[in-house]
Design a protein around this motif. Structure first.
Motif, mmCIF file in Angstrom:
data_model
loop_
_atom_site.group_PDB
_atom_site.id
_atom_site.type_symbol
_atom_site.label_atom_id
_atom_site.label_comp_id
_atom_site.label_asym_id
_atom_site.label_seq_id
_atom_site.Cartn_x
_atom_site.Cartn_y
_atom_site.Cartn_z
ATOM 1 N N ASN A 1 0.508 -1.192 -0.130
ATOM 2 C CA ASN A 1 0.111 0.000 -0.116
ATOM 3 C C ASN A 1 0.678 1.221 0.001
ATOM 4 N N VAL A 2 0.434 2.452 -0.670
ATOM 5 C CA VAL A 2 0.887 3.464 -0.643
ATOM 6 C C VAL A 2 0.506 4.584 0.361
ATOM 7 N N PHE A 3 1.271 5.133 0.993
ATOM 8 C CA PHE A 3 0.884 5.887 2.276
ATOM 9 C C PHE A 3 1.501 7.453 2.150
ATOM 10 N N GLN A 4 0.821 8.238 2.736
ATOM 11 C CA GLN A 4 1.385 9.712 2.675
ATOM 12 C C GLN A 4 2.486 9.582 4.009
ATOM 13 N N ILE A 5 3.839 10.074 3.826
ATOM 14 C CA ILE A 5 4.842 9.830 4.466
ATOM 15 C C ILE A 5 5.167 11.295 5.249
ATOM 16 N N GLY A 6 4.517 12.232 5.009
ATOM 17 C CA GLY A 6 4.657 13.503 6.000
ATOM 18 C C GLY A 6 5.849 14.114 5.936
ATOM 19 N N SER A 7 6.524 14.396 6.980
ATOM 20 C CA SER A 7 7.838 14.900 7.107
ATOM 21 C C SER A 7 9.291 13.949 6.699
ATOM 22 N N MET A 8 8.781 12.749 6.320
ATOM 23 C CA MET A 8 9.941 12.081 5.861
ATOM 24 C C MET A 8 10.210 12.521 4.311
ATOM 25 N N THR A 9 9.386 13.231 3.948
ATOM 26 C CA THR A 9 9.619 14.018 2.690
ATOM 27 C C THR A 9 10.791 14.587 2.616
ATOM 28 N N LYS A 10 11.231 15.306 3.943
ATOM 29 C CA LYS A 10 12.382 16.393 4.150
ATOM 30 C C LYS A 10 13.875 15.604 3.692
ATOM 31 N N GLN A 11 13.843 14.300 3.676
ATOM 32 C CA GLN A 11 15.072 13.390 3.455
ATOM 33 C C GLN A 11 15.202 13.915 2.002
ATOM 34 N N PHE A 12 14.038 13.633 1.202
ATOM 35 C CA PHE A 12 14.212 13.829 -0.279
ATOM 36 C C PHE A 12 14.604 15.250 -0.748
ATOM 37 N N THR A 13 13.969 16.170 -0.168
ATOM 38 C CA THR A 13 14.279 17.630 -0.457
ATOM 39 C C THR A 13 15.762 17.916 0.073
ATOM 40 N N ALA A 14 16.425 17.597 1.013
ATOM 41 C CA ALA A 14 17.790 17.636 1.401
ATOM 42 C C ALA A 14 18.583 17.072 0.306
ATOM 43 N N VAL A 15 18.328 16.026 0.011
ATOM 44 C CA VAL A 15 19.025 15.270 -0.988
ATOM 45 C C VAL A 15 19.229 16.033 -2.311
ATOM 46 N N ALA A 16 17.809 16.550 -2.763
ATOM 47 C CA ALA A 16 17.578 17.235 -3.976
ATOM 48 C C ALA A 16 18.530 18.544 -4.015
ATOM 49 N N ILE A 17 18.908 19.060 -2.778
ATOM 50 C CA ILE A 17 19.712 20.290 -2.588
ATOM 51 C C ILE A 17 21.058 19.927 -2.842
ATOM 52 N N LEU A 18 21.489 18.865 -2.328
ATOM 53 C CA LEU A 18 22.605 18.313 -2.373
ATOM 54 C C LEU A 18 23.147 17.941 -3.795
ATOM 55 N N MET A 19 22.143 17.297 -4.420
ATOM 56 C CA MET A 19 22.108 16.844 -5.923
ATOM 57 C C MET A 19 22.719 18.306 -6.788
ATOM 58 N N LEU A 20 21.967 19.395 -6.407
ATOM 59 C CA LEU A 20 22.170 20.695 -7.256
ATOM 60 C C LEU A 20 23.329 21.325 -6.853
ATOM 61 N N GLU A 21 23.957 20.903 -5.460
ATOM 62 C CA GLU A 21 25.157 21.484 -5.243
ATOM 63 C C GLU A 21 26.321 20.758 -5.968
ATOM 64 N N GLN A 22 25.928 19.215 -5.998
ATOM 65 C CA GLN A 22 27.052 18.468 -6.653
ATOM 66 C C GLN A 22 27.059 18.877 -7.986
ATOM 67 N N GLY B 1 21.317 16.228 10.832
ATOM 68 C CA GLY B 1 22.323 16.220 9.585
ATOM 69 C C GLY B 1 21.221 17.285 8.508
ATOM 70 N N TYR B 2 21.224 16.812 7.483
ATOM 71 C CA TYR B 2 20.541 17.417 6.290
ATOM 72 C C TYR B 2 19.171 16.509 6.077
ATOM 73 N N GLY B 3 18.063 16.486 6.855
ATOM 74 C CA GLY B 3 16.835 15.888 6.556
ATOM 75 C C GLY B 3 16.785 14.472 7.320
ATOM 76 N N TRP B 4 17.830 14.193 8.378
ATOM 77 C CA TRP B 4 17.635 13.262 9.030
ATOM 78 C C TRP B 4 17.993 13.731 10.732
ATOM 79 N N HIS B 5 17.423 12.845 11.726
ATOM 80 C CA HIS B 5 17.631 13.015 12.985
ATOM 81 C C HIS B 5 18.849 11.889 13.123
ATOM 82 N N LEU B 6 20.027 12.361 13.712
ATOM 83 C CA LEU B 6 21.180 11.422 14.106
ATOM 84 C C LEU B 6 21.179 11.130 15.453
#
Length: 360
Positions: free
Chosen positions: A77-98, A294-299
């Protein structure tokens, strides 16, 4: 010679049954943890998955995906993941930096000229929740836009002139506005929509074919429907415009796709090792104090063993994921009622999975 073969055979048989016994023991213990909270087979429920080194140790669904149609949940099943979205946003920013299109130390005034105090607030501050910007989810006026279609620029305008809570870098304070700003920056820098950028650069590359930017209008195969619980019973979730949480909380996914996401990060499919490291290191405030994000994750850690964690909550849904790098253990849990939180359950399951590695 025959006695040696017999001994070897008995040893292998003992190891097999021992392994099977511990596997069954792990399953029962995980079941027990989950059923303390997810104990209504006729109500909404959740999906839980535990993997280690790509091998599934546990995968089960509890409760209903749709109450009106009396459809059971299943692990696909497909769920809404809420703030786990932030992981993807953070990685997208790092991709643009790369790609050389931005730098996390850039002030946001470089991209949004009129942003108040924008020369002092950096992309790094947004990523680490240390910007001091007012969190729009704490503004009383949020109800006036909750169901409106908001362009990213309109969302930024909604909170940008609010008084700041503190100077950039002074404190860590979890902040959704910062991640909305990051989504807007992704659009400005990439020249594409946030939805398209995530799909083309992350979902497609990682093979996440059952992950989406959330919508209540499009047909989503195997969608789990979201619910609230009232004194008199369950009700359908409150409708909102997903353009409001935007890049801070508007993605949908499955347990299997989230494992693909984790594997793509581990194998540097999306980012090189240098950029990946930035996501998973702890940073310091202006006074030199280290904080655990970190960026998008609690450590954090479980029994002294480092973890990468994040949860999510949005109307009708809650989510939680814990990854243990040293053991390559990933534990993910989704709920389709915001009356059930998988957060502590997932952390406790991760503890059991760690114990299981010591036995095997």
């Amino acid at each position: 010679m025959n006695s040696n073969r017999t001994f070897l055979w008995l040893t292998l048989l003992l190891l097999f049954f021992s392994s099977m016994f511990f596997a069954q023991g792990l399953e029962r213990r995980i079941d027990s943890l989950i059923l303390k909270e997810f104990n209504d087979p006729k109500g909404p429920g959740g999906v839980f998955t535990v993997t280690q080194k790509g091998k599934t140790l546990y995968q089960k669904a509890f409760g209903k995906a749709n109450l009106e149609l009396d459809v059971n949940l299943n692990p696909e099943n497909v769920f809404q993941i809420g703030s786990m979205t932030k992981q993807f946003t953070a990685v997208a920013i790092l991709m643009l930096e790369q790609q050389g299109k931005l730098n996390v130390n850039d002030p946001i005034s470089k991209y949004i000229k009129d942003y108040p105090n924008g020369d002092k607030i950096t992309i790094h501050h947004l990523l680490t929740h240390t910007s001091g910007i007012k969190d729009f989810t704490k503004m009383k006026s949020i109800s006036t836009i909750a169901q409106k279609d908001m362009k990213p620029e309109m969302m930024v305008d909604f909170f940008k002139n609010e008084p700041v809570d503190f100077a950039p870098g002074e404190k860590f304070d979890y902040n959704n506005s910062g991640y909305v700003l990051l989504g807007y920056l992704i659009e400005l820098v990439s020249g594409d929509t946030y939805e398209n950028f995530i799909k083309n650069n992350i979902f497609d590359k990682a093979g996440m074919i059952h992950s989406y930017y959330a919508t209540d209008r499009k047909i989503i195969p195997k969608r789990a429907y979201g619910y609230h619980k009232k004194e008199y019973g369950y009700v359908n979730k409150t409708a909102i415009s997903f353009s409001v949480p935007f890049s801070s909380g508007s993605l949908m996914s499955t347990a299997e796709d989230m494992l693909k996401w984790q594997n793509a990060l581990n194998k540097n499919i999306l980012l090189n090792s240098q950029e990946t490291k930035k996501a998973f290191q702890k940073y310091k405030l202006n006074n030199g104090e280290e904080f655990t994000y970190g960026y998008g994750w609690h450590l954090k850690d479980i029994n002294g063993i480092s973890t990468r964690e994040h949860g999510g909550s949005i109307f009708g849904f809650k989510s939680m994921g814990v990854y243990i790098p040293s053991k390559d253990i990933y534990v993910i849990g989704f709920s389709n009622c915001d009356c059930h939180s998988p957060t502590e359950i997932i952390r406790n399951i991760a503890k059991l999975a760690l114990e299981n590695t010591k036995r095997n």
